[in-house]
Write a protein that holds these residues in place. Structure first.
Motif, short mmCIF file in Angstrom:
data_model
loop_
_atom_site.label_atom_id
_atom_site.label_comp_id
_atom_site.label_asym_id
_atom_site.label_seq_id
_atom_site.Cartn_x
_atom_site.Cartn_y
_atom_site.Cartn_z
N VAL A 106 -22.61 -35.20 -79.65
CA VAL A 106 -21.17 -35.03 -80.63
C VAL A 106 -20.37 -33.51 -80.55
CG1 VAL A 106 -20.14 -35.52 -82.72
CG2 VAL A 106 -22.33 -37.11 -81.66
N ALA A 107 -21.16 -32.63 -81.28
CA ALA A 107 -20.54 -31.61 -81.33
C ALA A 107 -19.86 -30.52 -79.51
CB ALA A 107 -21.97 -30.26 -81.74
N LEU A 108 -20.64 -30.85 -78.92
CA LEU A 108 -19.90 -30.47 -77.49
C LEU A 108 -18.93 -30.50 -77.07
CD1 LEU A 108 -23.41 -29.52 -75.53
CD2 LEU A 108 -21.81 -28.11 -77.16
N PHE A 109 -19.04 -32.38 -77.31
CA PHE A 109 -17.83 -32.89 -77.17
C PHE A 109 -16.48 -32.85 -78.28
CE2 PHE A 109 -15.42 -36.93 -77.77
CZ PHE A 109 -14.80 -37.01 -76.76
N VAL A 110 -16.36 -32.95 -79.12
CA VAL A 110 -15.94 -32.54 -80.34
C VAL A 110 -15.11 -31.16 -79.74
CG1 VAL A 110 -15.51 -31.30 -83.15
CG2 VAL A 110 -16.88 -33.53 -81.79
N VAL A 114 -11.11 -29.51 -79.53
CA VAL A 114 -10.77 -29.15 -80.24
C VAL A 114 -10.21 -27.71 -79.83
CG1 VAL A 114 -11.48 -27.16 -82.21
CG2 VAL A 114 -12.62 -29.39 -82.22
N LEU A 115 -10.83 -27.44 -78.37
CA LEU A 115 -10.33 -26.21 -77.84
C LEU A 115 -9.17 -26.39 -76.96
CD1 LEU A 115 -10.85 -23.64 -77.56
CD2 LEU A 115 -13.12 -24.31 -75.47
N VAL A 116 -9.20 -27.76 -76.53
CA VAL A 116 -7.46 -28.04 -76.04
C VAL A 116 -6.69 -28.49 -76.88
CG1 VAL A 116 -7.01 -30.09 -74.74
CG2 VAL A 116 -9.30 -28.71 -74.24
N LEU A 117 -7.06 -28.63 -77.38
CA LEU A 117 -6.20 -28.43 -78.78
C LEU A 117 -5.92 -27.17 -79.11
CD1 LEU A 117 -7.84 -31.85 -81.25
CD2 LEU A 117 -5.70 -31.82 -79.86
N LEU A 142 -9.42 -24.91 -86.77
CA LEU A 142 -9.78 -25.40 -84.90
C LEU A 142 -10.56 -23.66 -84.78
CD1 LEU A 142 -6.68 -27.25 -84.10
CD2 LEU A 142 -9.60 -28.39 -84.93
N SER A 143 -10.28 -22.94 -84.76
CA SER A 143 -11.07 -21.94 -84.43
C SER A 143 -12.29 -21.53 -85.46
CB SER A 143 -10.28 -20.30 -85.11
OG SER A 143 -8.82 -20.10 -84.00
N LEU A 144 -12.30 -21.39 -86.41
CA LEU A 144 -13.60 -21.96 -87.27
C LEU A 144 -14.60 -22.98 -86.52
CD1 LEU A 144 -12.73 -20.61 -90.90
CD2 LEU A 144 -13.71 -19.35 -89.84
N ALA A 145 -14.00 -23.24 -86.28
CA ALA A 145 -14.97 -24.93 -86.01
C ALA A 145 -15.68 -24.14 -84.20
CB ALA A 145 -14.42 -26.47 -85.88
N VAL A 146 -15.01 -24.09 -83.97
CA VAL A 146 -15.17 -23.28 -82.31
C VAL A 146 -16.18 -22.17 -82.96
CG1 VAL A 146 -14.52 -22.69 -80.50
CG2 VAL A 146 -13.37 -24.12 -81.14
N ILE A 147 -16.04 -21.65 -83.27
CA ILE A 147 -17.09 -20.64 -83.64
C ILE A 147 -18.38 -20.95 -84.39
CG2 ILE A 147 -17.63 -18.54 -85.29
CD1 ILE A 147 -15.77 -17.37 -82.57
N PHE A 148 -18.48 -21.55 -84.92
CA PHE A 148 -19.67 -21.63 -86.05
C PHE A 148 -20.52 -23.01 -84.64
CE2 PHE A 148 -21.49 -25.94 -88.11
CZ PHE A 148 -22.26 -25.44 -88.24
N ILE A 173 -23.01 -11.58 -86.70
CA ILE A 173 -22.14 -11.09 -86.52
C ILE A 173 -20.47 -11.94 -86.95
CG2 ILE A 173 -20.80 -10.56 -84.33
CD1 ILE A 173 -24.00 -8.94 -83.28
N PHE A 174 -21.16 -13.27 -86.20
CA PHE A 174 -19.99 -14.51 -86.37
C PHE A 174 -19.58 -14.67 -87.84
CE2 PHE A 174 -20.92 -13.88 -81.45
CZ PHE A 174 -19.69 -14.24 -81.56
N THR A 175 -20.64 -14.61 -88.84
CA THR A 175 -20.69 -15.15 -90.32
C THR A 175 -19.43 -13.83 -90.19
OG1 THR A 175 -22.98 -15.66 -90.30
CG2 THR A 175 -21.20 -15.05 -92.57
N PHE A 176 -19.89 -12.63 -89.74
CA PHE A 176 -18.49 -11.55 -90.53
C PHE A 176 -17.72 -11.61 -89.76
CE2 PHE A 176 -16.75 -7.55 -89.10
CZ PHE A 176 -16.06 -7.21 -90.10
N TYR A 177 -17.49 -12.24 -88.67
CA TYR A 177 -15.87 -12.62 -87.84
C TYR A 177 -15.42 -13.56 -88.87
CZ TYR A 177 -16.71 -10.06 -83.81
OH TYR A 177 -17.47 -8.77 -82.92
N ALA A 178 -16.16 -14.81 -89.27
CA ALA A 178 -15.65 -16.13 -89.94
C ALA A 178 -14.90 -15.31 -91.39
CB ALA A 178 -16.35 -16.77 -90.04
N TYR A 179 -15.65 -14.60 -91.82
CA TYR A 179 -15.33 -13.65 -92.99
C TYR A 179 -13.78 -13.56 -93.21
CZ TYR A 179 -14.81 -11.41 -97.36
OH TYR A 179 -13.83 -11.16 -98.08
#
Length: 214
Positions: A106-110, A114-117, A142-148, A173-179
Motif C-alpha cells: 500500500v505504501a509503495l503504491f500510494v 503521490v509522486l506523479v501528482l 505530498l513532499s513530506l509523504a514521499v520523504i517519509f 538527516i531526513f527528520t531535519f529536512y522535514a523540520y
C-alpha cells in the motif's frame, strides 16, 4: 557542487558499512537512482525555506527556479527506481503484492501515485485550476509523504542500510529536512505574527508590474 555533495548523503550513508554482494549493474543503478532521488528531494526543503543564510547569497528567484528543475530531476530518479528494478528483475513486483506484505504494498503504491501528482500539479498547476495557496499547502504535504515513505522503505529493505547506526543516521538527516518545511510553513508564520506588516498602498505601474508600499 555543494548541492551535488549534499545529494550524495543517502548513497554515502549506504556505502559506509559493509557492502552486500554485488548483483548486476541494472539493479545497482536502480537502487542508486532511488537513493539519489531521495537525497535531492530532501534538499528541496533546504533551498526553498527562505533562510537568511542561503537565500540572499543566491537570490530567491534563482533558488525557486533551481528548486523546480531539481524537483523534476529528483522525481524522475525516484520513478526510475522501481521501473529499472522491475525490468532488471521482474521478481521485485512482489514488493507491490499486498498478499505478501500489505502495509509495504500500500505504501509503495500510494507513494507512486503521490509522486506523479506532485510532479503533475507542479508543472500544470494553472491548468488544474489550483490556486497558489492550495497548491503550496498540498505541495508541502505530498513532499513530506514521499520523504517519509521513502525513508521507511529504505530502512525496511535494509539491503544497504543493514546497520542500526546507518538507519538512525538516515532517519535523523531526513527528520531535519522535514523540520525545515515545518519551520517555514508553520513555525516562522507564527513567529511573524509578532512583527506584522501593513500594506498601505498598491500602485499600478507599467504592464503587469505593481508597487507595494509596506
Amino acid at each position: 557542487f555543494i548541492y551535488f555533495v549534499l545529494a550524495l548523503i543517502p548513497i554515502t550513508t549506504a556505502l559506509l558499512a559493509s557492502l552486500p554482494p554485488y548483483r548486476n549493474f541494472a539493479i545497482e543503478a536502480g537502487v542508486a537512482m532511488g537513493f539519489m532521488g531521495l537525497g535531492m528531494l530532501g534538499l528541496q526543503f533546504l533551498f526553498t525555506g527562505r533562510f537568511k543564510q542561503i537565500a540572499p547569497s543566491y537570490g530567491m528567484d534563482n533558488l525557486l527556479q533551481y528548486h523546480r528543475e531539481m524537483g523534476i530531476v529528483a522525481s524522475l530518479f525516484i520513478l526510475a527506481h522501481p521501473v529499472i528494478l522491475l525490468i532488471a528483475e521482474p521478481e521485485f513486483i512482489a514488493y507491490f503484492n499486498p498478499a505478501e506484505n500489505f502495509p509495504r504494498a500500500v505504501a509503495l503504491f500510494v507513494v507512486s501515485i503521490v509522486l506523479v501528482l506532485l510532479l503533475a500539479s507542479s508543472l500544470w498547476r494553472v491548468q488544474f485550476g489550483l490556486s497558489y495557496e492550495k497548491w503550496r499547502m498540498a505541495h508541502g504535504i505530498l513532499s513530506l509523504a514521499v520523504i517519509f515513505i521513502g525513508v521507511v522503505h529504505s530502512i525496511q529493505v535494509a539491503h544497504y542500510l543493514n546497520s542500526l547506526w546507518q538507519q538512525i543516521l538516515l532517519a535523523l538527516i531526513f527528520t531535519f529536512y522535514a523540520y525545515l518545511i515545518i519551520h517555514s510553513r508553520l513555525v516562522r508564520p507564527w513567529l511573524s505574527q509578532k512583527k506584522p506588516w501593513e500594506v498601505s498602498a498598491v500602485i499600478p505601474e507599467r504592464d503587469d508590474c505593481w508597487t507595494l508600499e509596506l
